[in-house]
Design an enzyme around this catalytic site. Structure first.
Site, PDB file in Angstrom:
ATOM      1  N   GLU A 236     -18.756  57.655 -56.985  1.00 26.23           N
ATOM      2  CA  GLU A 236     -18.106  56.434 -56.672  1.00 26.23           C
ATOM      3  C   GLU A 236     -19.046  55.286 -56.780  1.00 26.23           C
ATOM      4  O   GLU A 236     -20.281  55.326 -57.180  1.00 26.23           O
ATOM      5  CB  GLU A 236     -17.340  56.458 -55.448  1.00 26.23           C
TER       6      GLU A 236
ATOM      7  N   ASP B 153     -21.232  48.118 -48.054  1.00 24.13           N
ATOM      8  CA  ASP B 153     -20.798  48.304 -49.559  1.00 24.13           C
ATOM      9  C   ASP B 153     -21.095  46.739 -50.475  1.00 24.13           C
ATOM     10  O   ASP B 153     -20.410  46.191 -51.099  1.00 24.13           O
ATOM     11  CB  ASP B 153     -19.175  48.435 -49.946  1.00 24.13           C
TER      12      ASP B 153
END
Length: 552
Positions: A228, A55
């Site tokens: 997302e 991430d």
């Protein structure tokens, strides 16, 4: 009474010292075949951060780039890296580095801090994040990216959402985007939406209405799942909304839309996805899978780059090194950003980059094959070490015996949802050796050695304990249920003991050496797939390091 209490404290201190384990050194060496390819001048190697660094989010201030990653329930949390060329990174510190900021006790290791976003505005760095099952959405600030970072400022308006990010517009306005439930009832499993709300910089809080700017994904009729990781960028009057879509597994992808306002309406790019590996043959050599969750940054020379997560797989779907950070240049096509054309593989070697020294910080190995050795001769632990959840007491120190790591073992096993006395470093290679030299305490109440660990339900422990006849070396395996001992051996005596874990893809081998220094195999070719993320579940990668526990 005072004398009695003093005696009890003294007895406890003596017992703790008698149980202490000392580790002289720890060494980790990587042997991955994909890293053996010679690196031409002006080229760099992917992944730029090998191992469990998922991430990624990046920002640039002047000539320096700053990057953060998810750490879930590990501590310290959210590393902050700095670079001047997007390839050579030094570790500045961590955002979550004090026990009072967050607490992860009781959480599985794949909970905790998800998908941080880093931004810079008007002299202040912002990191916004979600503490899953441990507080919700929050942001922290710092004037120095090395810290200290503030206490969390909680954002209850984002309840039920994850993956928040800041966008600071050139007109002085600021916004927070995040993934959240759609308006009304979800139509299907995985139906999510991207929301936006204005952020009052002066007051440090969200203000005004919240609005859905993307419902489901770029093609709602196809029932897309898990939209997302939203990021918003402005370029030439266009506002670009970039998101991950398809979940973090093999169908992961990155998509982009644009509008003339941060509030939309957003129109998707006809060539979506702009990054994926799901359309490639599953039997390709040295596959990179799971590519997505990207962030864009513009360099000082006007070029654009994307950092994103992906995984290096073996056996089709297994990846023990977790989700790693990759880097690719961005090409603008008809004013749309494209990271990787359809059907192309994520390359391990990329050309066209001028190398520059990284800013001052801690140099830890980030990619390629290397040997990393810690002699434990510094005043503080090397920041490459991380803890499983937040330690509540100081059980690891470098001062009890200078030049060695002393672990004061706790009773918690590796299956605890608290903090075991285990120091972890990321597994950064499919093929590696990790070894150490240790001295067992005389008490006989302690087991100590090396652990290869994926989460509290999937791990190996290559340990040793004193017995009436000498020393027992053993291997414990936990594969989702109760740990079992799968191998053991006895030594008549061993003032010093060496232990080694060796891996090659799915094969993990465990060996030991006594006072004579001769290596003996305890167990060869154990099943390493239980340390892979796809088997163990969750979002993290495997780690390895010294561990000790009390047994009586």
């Amino acid at each position: 009474m005072k004398l009695l209490l003093a005696g009890l404290f003294a007895a406890r201190a003596a017992a703790a010292l008698a149980d202490a384990v000392t580790f002289d050194w720890f060494e980790y060496t990587g042997h991955d075949a994909v890293f053996e390819t010679p690196l031409p001048a002006g080229a760099y190697r992917n992944p730029i951060l090998a191992g469990f660094y998922p991430d990624p989010s990046v920002t640039r201030v002047g000539d320096t780039f700053y990057l953060v990653n998810s750490t879930f329930a590990y501590f310290p949390g959210i590393p902050v890296f700095a670079s001047r060329d997007l390839v050579h990174w030094n570790l500045l510190g961590h955002v979550i580095d004090r026990p009072g900021q967050l607490d992860f006790d009781g959480l599985g290791l794949s909970r905790g801090v998800f998908a941080p976003d880093i931004s810079f505005h008007d002299g202040t760095f912002y990191v916004i994040n979600t503490a899953v099952d441990s507080g919700g959405n929050f942001y922290v600030t710092a004037t120095n990216p090395a810290g200290p970072w503030s206490q969390p400022v909680w954002l209850p308006e984002l309840a039920g959402g994850i993956d928040p990010s800041f966008f600071f517009d050139a007109n002085g306005k600021a916004y927070v985007l995040n993934n959240g439930p759609p308006e009304g009832k979800p139509r299907y499993d995985g139906h999510r939406a991207i929301w936006i709300q204005e952020f009052d910089i002066a007051r440090g809080k969200l203000v005004g209405p919240r609005k859905v700017i993307l419902d489901g994904g770029v093609d709602p009729a196809a029932n897309p799942i898990w939209i997302e990781g939203p990021h918003l960028y402005e370029r030439k009057g266009w506002y670009y909304l970039m998101c991950a879509e398809g979940g973090t597994g093999p169908n992961h992808s990155e998509v982009v839309l644009r509008a003339r306002s941060p509030w939309g309406p957003f129109v998707p790019y006809a060539g979506n996805p702009i990054l994926t590996q799901r359309d490639l043959p599953s039997d390709r050599a040295a596959p990179v899978i799971n590519a997505g969750h990207a962030d864009l940054v513009e360099a000082a020379d006007g070029s654009w780059w994307a950092v994103f997560l992906a995984s290096r797989a073996y056996g089709g779907t297994h990846y023990n090194t977790g989700r790693e950070t990759f880097l690719l240049p961005v090409t603008w096509r008809d004013e749309w950003p494209v990271i990787l054309p359809h059907g192309e593989t994520v390359p391990y070697v990329v050309h066209g980059l001028a190398a520059k020294p990284a800013p001052e910080g801690t140099a830890i190995p980030t990619t390629g094959n290397f040997t990393w050795r810690d002699e434990f001769d510094g005043p503080t632990l090397n920041p490459a070490w991380i803890y499983v959840r937040v330690p509540k007491e100081r059980w690891a120190d470098l001062t009890s015996r200078p030049g060695a790591l002393t672990i004061h073992p706790r009773a918690e096993s590796l299956d605890t949802l608290k903090n075991p006395s285990f120091l972890a470093r990321r597994q950064q290679h499919m093929a590696f050796d990790a070894s150490t030299s240790l001295e067992l305490p005389a008490s006989g109440r302690v087991a100590a050695g090396l652990a290869a660990f994926q989460n509290e339900r999937y791990w190996y422990f290559l340990g040793a304990r004193r017995t009436a006849g000498g020393v027992e070396v053993f291997l414990e395996r936990c594969a989702g249920e109760t740990a079992t001992t799968v191998a053991s051996a006895s030594l008549a005596s061993a003032a010093r003991l060496q232990l080694k874990i060796s891996a090659n893809g799915a094969a993990y081998s465990f060996s030991y050496a006594g006072s004579d220094g001769r290596w003996r195999m305890l167990r060869a070719n154990e099943d390493g797939t239980l340390l892979s993320t796809d088997v163990a579940g969750g979002f993290i990668g495997a780690v390895v390091g010294p561990y000790a526990r009390t047994e009586q």
